[in-house]
Design a protein around this motif. Structure first.
Motif, short mmCIF file in Angstrom:
data_model
loop_
_atom_site.label_atom_id
_atom_site.label_comp_id
_atom_site.label_asym_id
_atom_site.label_seq_id
_atom_site.Cartn_x
_atom_site.Cartn_y
_atom_site.Cartn_z
N GLU A 105 0.76 -1.08 -0.03
CA GLU A 105 0.23 -0.06 0.03
C GLU A 105 1.08 1.06 0.12
OE1 GLU A 105 -2.97 0.15 3.17
OE2 GLU A 105 -4.00 -1.67 1.98
N MET A 106 0.45 2.25 -1.02
CA MET A 106 1.19 3.47 -0.82
C MET A 106 0.75 4.12 0.32
SD MET A 106 3.09 5.54 -2.58
CE MET A 106 3.36 7.26 -2.09
N PRO A 107 1.78 4.85 0.90
CA PRO A 107 1.49 5.74 2.17
C PRO A 107 1.29 6.93 2.01
CG PRO A 107 3.96 5.40 2.06
CD PRO A 107 3.02 4.58 0.70
N GLU A 137 6.36 28.23 0.93
CA GLU A 137 6.04 27.62 2.21
C GLU A 137 6.81 26.20 2.31
OE1 GLU A 137 2.06 27.95 3.01
OE2 GLU A 137 2.36 30.17 3.38
N SER A 138 6.75 25.42 3.06
CA SER A 138 6.88 24.01 3.17
C SER A 138 8.14 23.65 2.66
CB SER A 138 5.86 23.24 2.38
OG SER A 138 4.45 23.43 2.94
N ASN A 139 9.33 24.42 3.00
CA ASN A 139 10.41 24.03 2.41
C ASN A 139 10.86 22.79 2.97
OD1 ASN A 139 12.90 24.69 1.21
ND2 ASN A 139 13.85 24.85 3.00
N GLY A 140 11.23 21.82 1.86
CA GLY A 140 11.81 20.48 2.35
C GLY A 140 10.79 19.54 2.66
N ALA A 141 9.63 20.00 2.49
CA ALA A 141 8.31 18.96 2.60
C ALA A 141 7.79 18.38 1.21
CB ALA A 141 7.22 19.64 3.40
N VAL A 142 7.14 17.35 1.17
CA VAL A 142 6.60 16.68 0.27
C VAL A 142 5.39 17.28 -0.27
CG1 VAL A 142 5.46 14.49 -1.00
CG2 VAL A 142 7.79 14.47 0.51
N LEU A 143 5.17 17.92 -1.39
CA LEU A 143 3.99 18.58 -1.85
C LEU A 143 3.08 17.74 -2.70
CD1 LEU A 143 5.57 21.87 -3.11
CD2 LEU A 143 4.68 21.35 -0.94
N ARG A 144 3.66 16.68 -3.45
CA ARG A 144 2.75 15.99 -4.28
C ARG A 144 3.37 14.44 -4.37
NH1 ARG A 144 2.59 18.30 -10.12
NH2 ARG A 144 0.91 16.47 -10.15
N GLN A 145 2.68 13.19 -4.36
CA GLN A 145 3.25 12.08 -4.64
C GLN A 145 2.79 11.68 -6.12
OE1 GLN A 145 2.20 10.56 -0.75
NE2 GLN A 145 0.67 9.39 -1.51
N LEU A 146 3.76 11.07 -6.80
CA LEU A 146 3.12 10.57 -7.99
C LEU A 146 3.85 9.29 -8.59
CD1 LEU A 146 4.42 13.87 -10.28
CD2 LEU A 146 2.06 13.19 -9.08
N TYR A 147 2.91 8.48 -9.18
CA TYR A 147 3.35 7.19 -9.73
C TYR A 147 3.00 7.01 -11.20
CZ TYR A 147 3.56 2.05 -10.45
OH TYR A 147 3.67 0.84 -10.55
N ASN A 148 3.77 6.72 -11.84
CA ASN A 148 3.72 6.86 -13.44
C ASN A 148 3.20 8.09 -13.97
OD1 ASN A 148 4.72 4.15 -13.72
ND2 ASN A 148 2.55 3.14 -13.77
N ILE A 160 5.86 -4.04 -5.29
CA ILE A 160 7.23 -3.92 -4.53
C ILE A 160 8.18 -3.53 -5.58
CG2 ILE A 160 9.16 -4.76 -3.30
CD1 ILE A 160 6.90 -5.88 -1.42
N GLY A 161 9.11 -2.49 -5.17
CA GLY A 161 10.23 -2.16 -6.18
C GLY A 161 9.79 -1.15 -6.93
N SER A 162 8.72 -0.63 -7.16
CA SER A 162 8.18 0.41 -7.75
C SER A 162 8.84 1.86 -7.38
CB SER A 162 6.60 0.77 -7.65
OG SER A 162 6.05 -0.46 -8.37
N THR A 163 8.83 2.84 -8.39
CA THR A 163 9.51 3.93 -8.33
C THR A 163 8.34 5.01 -8.17
OG1 THR A 163 11.53 3.46 -9.40
CG2 THR A 163 11.36 5.68 -9.00
N VAL A 164 8.35 5.67 -7.02
CA VAL A 164 7.59 6.86 -6.61
C VAL A 164 8.29 8.27 -6.85
CG1 VAL A 164 5.79 7.99 -4.72
CG2 VAL A 164 6.19 5.51 -5.07
N THR A 165 7.71 9.22 -7.50
CA THR A 165 8.19 10.24 -7.49
C THR A 165 7.56 11.39 -6.50
OG1 THR A 165 8.39 10.25 -10.06
CG2 THR A 165 8.43 12.68 -9.08
N LEU A 166 8.67 12.09 -5.66
CA LEU A 166 8.28 12.85 -4.62
C LEU A 166 8.51 14.27 -5.14
CD1 LEU A 166 9.98 11.16 -1.62
CD2 LEU A 166 7.50 10.89 -2.47
#
Length: 246
Positions: A105-107, A137-148, A160-166
């Motif tokens: 599961e994606m967190p 704002e939010s310096n150094g924080a994750v703003l979006r999470q992407l997959y494909n 498992i082993g997939s790549t997530v873009t932060l």
């Protein structure tokens, strides 16, 4: 007397017919060796069992990434050579087959620090790449999470082993630096490569190294953050490497 004899003969006739019927219906006396189908692909196993008038049923798939997809990893009943159990025609042999992917599961990483996000993804067996965008704002924080290339919601299952873009916010003046692939370089070569781009090398593991000279000439075989094409990191990032003496 005749009446009694007729009843007895009728009784034995009925019993004989029932026994013959049951023998034929239950294939009494038939003994088929259960073959070993572990290691075969499903189609091959099905053909082998059908030749013996046996049937196959797939129970489920199990995570066995070292095997080709669809390889049988277990069967029930076991082969006769191991269990000494024989079966009759029409018996169902139940099997489990291999699969290469296991889902996780994606967190939710939104508003978490990039370091925490990296740790969470690693613990779940996921890889990551980071893209920095200017933000007030939010310096150094994750703003979006992407997959494909698309937003991925918390709870979505991915292999498992997939790549997530932060997508990480950055509000300082410094521009992000493109990560460099250090694998195959010596420690000294890696330090020279990074010296002009505000990145640093930290030797975490050096297999077989006993002195400073060994470390300098050791060859890198892994790095963290992991190199992925197009990944950017903050200026001043330290790349931890593992190397071995050659």
């Amino acid at each position: 007397m005749k009446h009694t004899l007729f009843i007895v003969l009728t009784y034995f006739l009925v019993i004989t017919i029932v026994v013959i019927y049951l023998d034929q219906y239950t294939n009494h006396g038939e003994k088929i060796d259960v073959p070993n189908v572990v290691g075969l692909k499903t189609a091959s196993a099905q053909s082998k069992l059908e030749e013996l008038d046996l049937k196959i049923e797939m129970l489920d798939s199990v995570y066995r990434p070292e095997l080709p997809v669809g390889t049988i990893v277990s069967q029930d009943p076991l082969p006769t050579s191991k269990s000494m159990v024989y079966v009759k025609s029409g018996r169902i042999i139940r099997v489990q087959v291999s699969k290469k992917s296991r889902l996780v599961e994606m967190p939710s990483l939104i508003d978490k620090s990039e370091r925490m996000a990296e740790s969470v993804l690693k613990n779940r067996g996921l890889k990551y790449r980071k893209n920095y965008v200017p933000t007030s704002e939010s310096n150094g924080a994750v703003l979006r999470q992407l997959y494909n290339g698309r937003e991925i919601k918390e709870g979505t299952k991915i292999p498992i082993g997939s790549t997530v873009t932060l997508v990480v916010g950055q509000n300082n003046a410094a521009q992000p630096v493109t990560l460099i692939d250090l694998n195959g370089l010596t420690i000294s070569e890696a330090k020279a490569r990074l010296s002009g781009i505000s990145l640093h090398v930290l030797v975490g593991v050096c297999d077989g190294c006993t002195n400073a000279a060994d470390t300098t000439t050791a060859v890198i075989y892994s790095q963290s953050p992991e190199y992925l094409e197009g990944v950017t990191v903050s200026p001043g990032t330290t790349i931890t490497v593992s190397a071995e003496k050659r």
